[in-house]
Write a protein that holds these residues in place. Structure first.
Motif, PDB file in Angstrom:
ATOM      1  N   SER A 209       0.856  -1.177   0.000  1.00 12.89           N
ATOM      2  CA  SER A 209       0.000   0.000   0.000  1.00 12.89           C
ATOM      3  C   SER A 209       0.896   1.234   0.000  1.00 12.89           C
ATOM      4  CB  SER A 209      -0.901   0.003   1.237  1.00 12.89           C
ATOM      5  OG  SER A 209      -1.601   1.227   1.322  1.00 12.89           O
ATOM      6  N   PRO A 210       1.024   1.914  -1.140  1.00 13.82           N
ATOM      7  CA  PRO A 210       1.912   3.083  -1.200  1.00 13.82           C
ATOM      8  C   PRO A 210       1.616   4.121  -0.125  1.00 13.82           C
ATOM      9  CG  PRO A 210       1.157   2.501  -3.399  1.00 13.82           C
ATOM     10  CD  PRO A 210       0.387   1.639  -2.430  1.00 13.82           C
ATOM     11  N   ALA A 211       0.351   4.299   0.242  1.00 15.06           N
ATOM     12  CA  ALA A 211      -0.011   5.300   1.249  1.00 15.06           C
ATOM     13  C   ALA A 211       0.463   4.911   2.649  1.00 15.06           C
ATOM     14  CB  ALA A 211      -1.523   5.510   1.261  1.00 15.06           C
ATOM     15  N   HIS A 212       0.778   3.633   2.865  1.00 18.33           N
ATOM     16  CA  HIS A 212       1.185   3.146   4.179  1.00 18.33           C
ATOM     17  C   HIS A 212       2.643   2.697   4.209  1.00 18.33           C
ATOM     18  CE1 HIS A 212      -3.200   2.847   4.057  1.00 18.33           C
ATOM     19  NE2 HIS A 212      -3.121   3.187   5.329  1.00 18.33           N
ATOM     20  N   ASP A 213       3.316   2.840   3.096  1.00 16.13           N
ATOM     21  CA  ASP A 213       4.713   2.448   2.970  1.00 16.13           C
ATOM     22  C   ASP A 213       5.582   3.409   3.771  1.00 16.13           C
ATOM     23  OD1 ASP A 213       6.886   0.983   1.908  1.00 16.13           O
ATOM     24  OD2 ASP A 213       7.198   2.539   0.396  1.00 16.13           O
ATOM     25  N   SER A 214       6.537   2.876   4.520  1.00 17.13           N
ATOM     26  CA  SER A 214       7.374   3.732   5.342  1.00 17.13           C
ATOM     27  C   SER A 214       8.743   3.097   5.520  1.00 17.13           C
ATOM     28  CB  SER A 214       6.716   3.960   6.712  1.00 17.13           C
ATOM     29  OG  SER A 214       7.311   5.042   7.367  1.00 17.13           O
ATOM     30  N   GLY A 215       9.644   3.839   6.158  1.00 14.27           N
ATOM     31  CA  GLY A 215      10.981   3.315   6.387  1.00 14.27           C
ATOM     32  C   GLY A 215      11.771   4.197   7.321  1.00 14.27           C
ATOM     33  N   LEU A 216      12.912   3.672   7.740  1.00 16.65           N
ATOM     34  CA  LEU A 216      13.851   4.377   8.604  1.00 16.65           C
ATOM     35  C   LEU A 216      15.231   4.317   7.960  1.00 16.65           C
ATOM     36  CD1 LEU A 216      12.691   2.847  11.999  1.00 16.65           C
ATOM     37  CD2 LEU A 216      12.252   5.174  11.176  1.00 16.65           C
ATOM     38  N   ARG A 217      16.059   5.321   8.267  1.00 18.31           N
ATOM     39  CA  ARG A 217      17.414   5.353   7.712  1.00 18.31           C
ATOM     40  C   ARG A 217      18.178   4.103   8.120  1.00 18.31           C
ATOM     41  NH1 ARG A 217      20.695   9.036   5.203  1.00 18.31           N
ATOM     42  NH2 ARG A 217      22.570   8.284   6.221  1.00 18.31           N
ATOM     43  N   TRP A 218      18.832   3.506   7.172  1.00 19.53           N
ATOM     44  CA  TRP A 218      19.558   2.246   7.345  1.00 19.53           C
ATOM     45  C   TRP A 218      20.630   2.333   8.438  1.00 19.53           C
ATOM     46  CZ3 TRP A 218      24.847   1.783   6.435  1.00 19.53           C
ATOM     47  CH2 TRP A 218      25.456   2.948   5.906  1.00 19.53           C
ATOM     48  N   ASP A 219      21.218   3.519   8.637  1.00 15.80           N
ATOM     49  CA  ASP A 219      22.351   3.657   9.546  1.00 15.80           C
ATOM     50  C   ASP A 219      21.989   4.364  10.863  1.00 15.80           C
ATOM     51  OD1 ASP A 219      21.882   6.175   8.504  1.00 15.80           O
ATOM     52  OD2 ASP A 219      23.974   6.595   8.016  1.00 15.80           O
ATOM     53  N   SER A 220      20.701   4.421  11.184  1.00 10.06           N
ATOM     54  CA  SER A 220      20.289   5.202  12.358  1.00 10.06           C
ATOM     55  C   SER A 220      19.908   4.363  13.572  1.00 10.06           C
ATOM     56  CB  SER A 220      19.103   6.104  11.981  1.00 10.06           C
ATOM     57  OG  SER A 220      17.949   5.326  11.704  1.00 10.06           O
ATOM     58  N   ALA A 221      20.076   3.055  13.501  1.00 13.65           N
ATOM     59  CA  ALA A 221      19.621   2.206  14.602  1.00 13.65           C
ATOM     60  C   ALA A 221      20.720   1.325  15.188  1.00 13.65           C
ATOM     61  CB  ALA A 221      18.446   1.339  14.131  1.00 13.65           C
ATOM     62  N   GLY A 222      21.967   1.592  14.825  1.00 10.39           N
ATOM     63  CA  GLY A 222      23.075   0.826  15.391  1.00 10.39           C
ATOM     64  C   GLY A 222      23.244  -0.574  14.838  1.00 10.39           C
ATOM     65  N   ILE A 223      22.667  -0.859  13.693  1.00  7.33           N
ATOM     66  CA  ILE A 223      22.813  -2.187  13.086  1.00  7.33           C
ATOM     67  C   ILE A 223      24.242  -2.317  12.551  1.00  7.33           C
ATOM     68  CG2 ILE A 223      22.049  -3.706  11.214  1.00  7.33           C
ATOM     69  CD1 ILE A 223      19.258  -2.361  11.539  1.00  7.33           C
ATOM     70  N   PRO A 224      24.948  -3.385  12.921  1.00  2.88           N
ATOM     71  CA  PRO A 224      26.335  -3.566  12.468  1.00  2.88           C
ATOM     72  C   PRO A 224      26.396  -4.142  11.049  1.00  2.88           C
ATOM     73  CG  PRO A 224      25.747  -5.369  13.919  1.00  2.88           C
ATOM     74  CD  PRO A 224      24.546  -4.437  13.861  1.00  2.88           C
ATOM     75  N   TRP A 225      26.096  -3.316  10.071  1.00  9.28           N
ATOM     76  CA  TRP A 225      26.070  -3.764   8.668  1.00  9.28           C
ATOM     77  C   TRP A 225      27.454  -4.244   8.221  1.00  9.28           C
ATOM     78  CZ3 TRP A 225      21.448  -4.539   6.803  1.00  9.28           C
ATOM     79  CH2 TRP A 225      20.376  -3.750   7.192  1.00  9.28           C
ATOM     80  N   HIS A 226      27.461  -5.116   7.225  1.00  7.07           N
ATOM     81  CA  HIS A 226      28.712  -5.656   6.684  1.00  7.07           C
ATOM     82  C   HIS A 226      29.439  -4.671   5.778  1.00  7.07           C
ATOM     83  CE1 HIS A 226      29.112  -9.890   7.960  1.00  7.07           C
ATOM     84  NE2 HIS A 226      27.825  -9.774   8.199  1.00  7.07           N
ATOM     85  N   THR A 227      28.830  -3.545   5.473  1.00  9.79           N
ATOM     86  CA  THR A 227      29.495  -2.530   4.670  1.00  9.79           C
ATOM     87  C   THR A 227      29.203  -1.157   5.261  1.00  9.79           C
ATOM     88  OG1 THR A 227      29.755  -1.578   2.460  1.00  9.79           O
ATOM     89  CG2 THR A 227      27.551  -2.356   3.026  1.00  9.79           C
TER      90      THR A 227
END
Length: 194
Positions: free
Chosen positions: A149-167
């Motif tokens: 549902s485009p009207a309900h689609d949402s997200g958060l910045r990939w680097d704002s929650a302390g996730i230890p990404w591999h890159t």
């Protein structure tokens, strides 16, 4: 809930994660000289495990090494449970608990999903989801308990929650670069114990 449980038919092993209601599923894999056969869904087995059993929408993405997609979710009333698995390559899958009142609110987990293992991640409503591609290419399948549902689609910045990404320098879409940081997000999700 115990750390590991199976449905009565033994089709799926469900492993608890650090986030309530979020499970790693390990299907039974049948292999022989021709290759492998993996069952990714069975309504009766999923019902026995207390998981969503209707997925009106299914899609996949093809991404190259270093791509991060996420952190994505849909807000109520079109929030959904999501089943994610990798049919080619490997990914670092991530989930972030954004359910107010949850004992793990603001915490994340990462888990490697791969075509080789055949493992899947089940995310209940109220978890933001993303992944980082670890191989040259990865094909990721998503099944959702409500349609997009485009009207309900949402997200958060990939680097704002302390996730230890591999890159540290991912390939991102413009959309994912523009999401708000987790610290600024007022969540509409409320935790309900699984």
């Amino acid at each position: 809930m115990s750390a590991t449980r199976s449905d009565p038919a033994g089709l799926f092993e469900a492993r608890a994660t650090a986030l309530p209601g979020c499970l790693e599923l390990r299907p039974r894999i049948i292999g022989d000289g021709r290759g492998r056969f993996v069952k990714v869904f069975h309504a009766g087995a999923f019902a026995a495990l207390g998981l969503a059993t209707e997925y009106p929408e299914e899609y996949y993405s093809v991404s190259k090494a270093g791509v991060i997609r996420g952190l994505h979710f849909q807000v109520p009333p079109m929030d959904h449970a999501k089943l994610v698995f990798c049919v080619a390559g490997r990914i670092q899958d991530a989930a972030l608990d954004i359910r107010r009142g949850s004992p793990t609110y603001g915490r994340s987990l990462t888990l490697e999903l791969s075509a080789e293992l055949g493992n899947m991640l089940y995310l209940p409503s109220g978890l933001a989801h993303g992944f980082c591609v670890l191989d040259e290419t990865a094909v990721v399948v998503y099944q959702t308990s409500r349609p997009y549902s485009p009207a309900h689609d949402s997200g958060l910045r990939w680097d704002s929650a302390g996730i230890p990404w591999h890159t540290a320098k991912p390939i991102l879409s413009e959309r994912d670069q523009g999401h708000p940081p987790f610290a600024d997000y007022v969540s509409p999700f409320v935790f309900t114990p699984p």
